[in-house]
Design a protein around this motif. Structure first.
Motif, mmCIF file in Angstrom:
data_model
loop_
_atom_site.group_PDB
_atom_site.id
_atom_site.type_symbol
_atom_site.label_atom_id
_atom_site.label_comp_id
_atom_site.label_asym_id
_atom_site.label_seq_id
_atom_site.Cartn_x
_atom_site.Cartn_y
_atom_site.Cartn_z
ATOM 1 N N TYR A 1 0.378 -1.366 12.366
ATOM 2 C CA TYR A 1 0.171 -1.479 10.765
ATOM 3 C C TYR A 1 -1.075 -1.011 10.286
ATOM 4 O O TYR A 1 -1.381 -0.510 9.290
ATOM 5 N N LEU A 2 -2.391 -0.948 11.334
ATOM 6 C CA LEU A 2 -3.431 -0.513 10.737
ATOM 7 C C LEU A 2 -3.412 0.990 10.794
ATOM 8 O O LEU A 2 -4.348 1.579 9.702
ATOM 9 N N GLU A 3 -2.676 1.606 11.437
ATOM 10 C CA GLU A 3 -2.584 3.110 11.392
ATOM 11 C C GLU A 3 -2.132 3.755 10.151
ATOM 12 O O GLU A 3 -2.386 4.756 9.837
ATOM 13 N N VAL A 4 -0.891 2.964 9.493
ATOM 14 C CA VAL A 4 -0.292 3.745 8.585
ATOM 15 C C VAL A 4 -0.481 2.919 7.279
ATOM 16 O O VAL A 4 -0.498 1.745 6.813
ATOM 17 N N GLU B 1 -1.184 -1.571 -0.553
ATOM 18 C CA GLU B 1 -1.579 -1.787 0.695
ATOM 19 C C GLU B 1 -1.499 -3.163 1.259
ATOM 20 O O GLU B 1 -2.312 -3.775 1.920
ATOM 21 N N LYS B 2 -0.490 -3.772 0.766
ATOM 22 C CA LYS B 2 -0.085 -5.106 1.032
ATOM 23 C C LYS B 2 -0.059 -5.412 2.348
ATOM 24 O O LYS B 2 -0.478 -6.460 3.200
ATOM 25 N N ALA B 3 0.715 -4.507 3.209
ATOM 26 C CA ALA B 3 0.754 -4.782 4.776
ATOM 27 C C ALA B 3 -0.522 -4.683 5.415
ATOM 28 O O ALA B 3 -0.714 -5.479 6.339
ATOM 29 N N ARG B 4 -1.171 -3.550 5.266
ATOM 30 C CA ARG B 4 -2.546 -3.569 5.860
ATOM 31 C C ARG B 4 -3.611 -4.623 5.589
ATOM 32 O O ARG B 4 -4.140 -5.124 6.329
ATOM 33 N N LEU B 5 -3.492 -5.067 4.207
ATOM 34 C CA LEU B 5 -4.387 -6.420 3.842
ATOM 35 C C LEU B 5 -3.784 -7.450 4.567
ATOM 36 O O LEU B 5 -4.602 -8.276 5.184
ATOM 37 N N GLY C 1 -5.417 9.067 -1.342
ATOM 38 C CA GLY C 1 -3.881 8.436 -1.526
ATOM 39 C C GLY C 1 -4.249 7.586 -3.074
ATOM 40 O O GLY C 1 -5.289 7.408 -3.481
ATOM 41 N N PRO C 2 -3.031 7.194 -3.735
ATOM 42 C CA PRO C 2 -3.014 6.523 -5.184
ATOM 43 C C PRO C 2 -3.739 5.107 -4.925
ATOM 44 O O PRO C 2 -3.595 4.542 -5.753
ATOM 45 N N SER C 3 -4.578 4.915 -3.919
ATOM 46 C CA SER C 3 -4.980 3.264 -3.914
ATOM 47 C C SER C 3 -5.900 3.137 -4.673
ATOM 48 O O SER C 3 -6.950 4.024 -4.819
ATOM 49 N N PRO C 4 -5.959 2.367 -5.642
ATOM 50 C CA PRO C 4 -7.219 1.849 -6.632
ATOM 51 C C PRO C 4 -8.369 1.230 -5.599
ATOM 52 O O PRO C 4 -8.176 0.944 -4.526
#
Length: 130
Positions: free
Chosen positions: A21-24, A30-34, A74-77
């Motif tokens: 999960y940390l890799e992608v 980014e809910k999964a990474r958080l 990427g589009p992450s704020p």
């Protein structure tokens, strides 16, 4: 957190899930990474006696995450990126505590050679923690 120390029974499988999960990146939110960073923090807190042997793998994954978050276009704020950096830093701090300062020793060379301010700031927090 419900399992407490019993999480060590599942640590090998859980580690593989956490690393994958940390890799992608999973999109702008980014809910999964958080979520997986929270899971890792909870795991470190409950299974701290078993964390020093997993230190090399987890340290490498967290450093890669710091770098990826900093370099991704990427589009992450910005608040999401800041939350990811904070979560990874908190995991590094917990790993350092349960490994009796080994993370600080391992990060010395990385901190001195890193030229990116945001990554460097995260590493500085770990280096200066007591």
């Amino acid at each position: 957190s419900r399992l407490g120390i019993l999480i060590v029974r599942h640590l090998k499988r859980l580690e593989r899930v956490i690393l994958s999960y940390l890799e992608v990146s999973d999109g702008p939110e980014e809910k999964a990474r958080l979520g997986i960073l929270e899971t890792l923090q909870c795991t470190i807190e409950h299974a701290w006696p078993r964390m020093p042997c997993r230190l090399p793998v987890l340290l490498k994954a967290l450093l890669r995450l710091l770098w990826d978050v900093h370099t991704e276009q990427g589009p992450s704020p910005e608040p999401v990126r800041a939350a990811l950096l904070h979560g990874a830093t908190q995991c590094l701090l917990l790993l350092d505590r349960c490994s009796r300062g080994r993370v600080k020793v391992l990060l010395e060379g990385v901190h001195s050679s890193c030229e990116e301010n945001r990554v460097r700031e995260c590493l500085r927090k770990v280096q200066e923690s007591t």
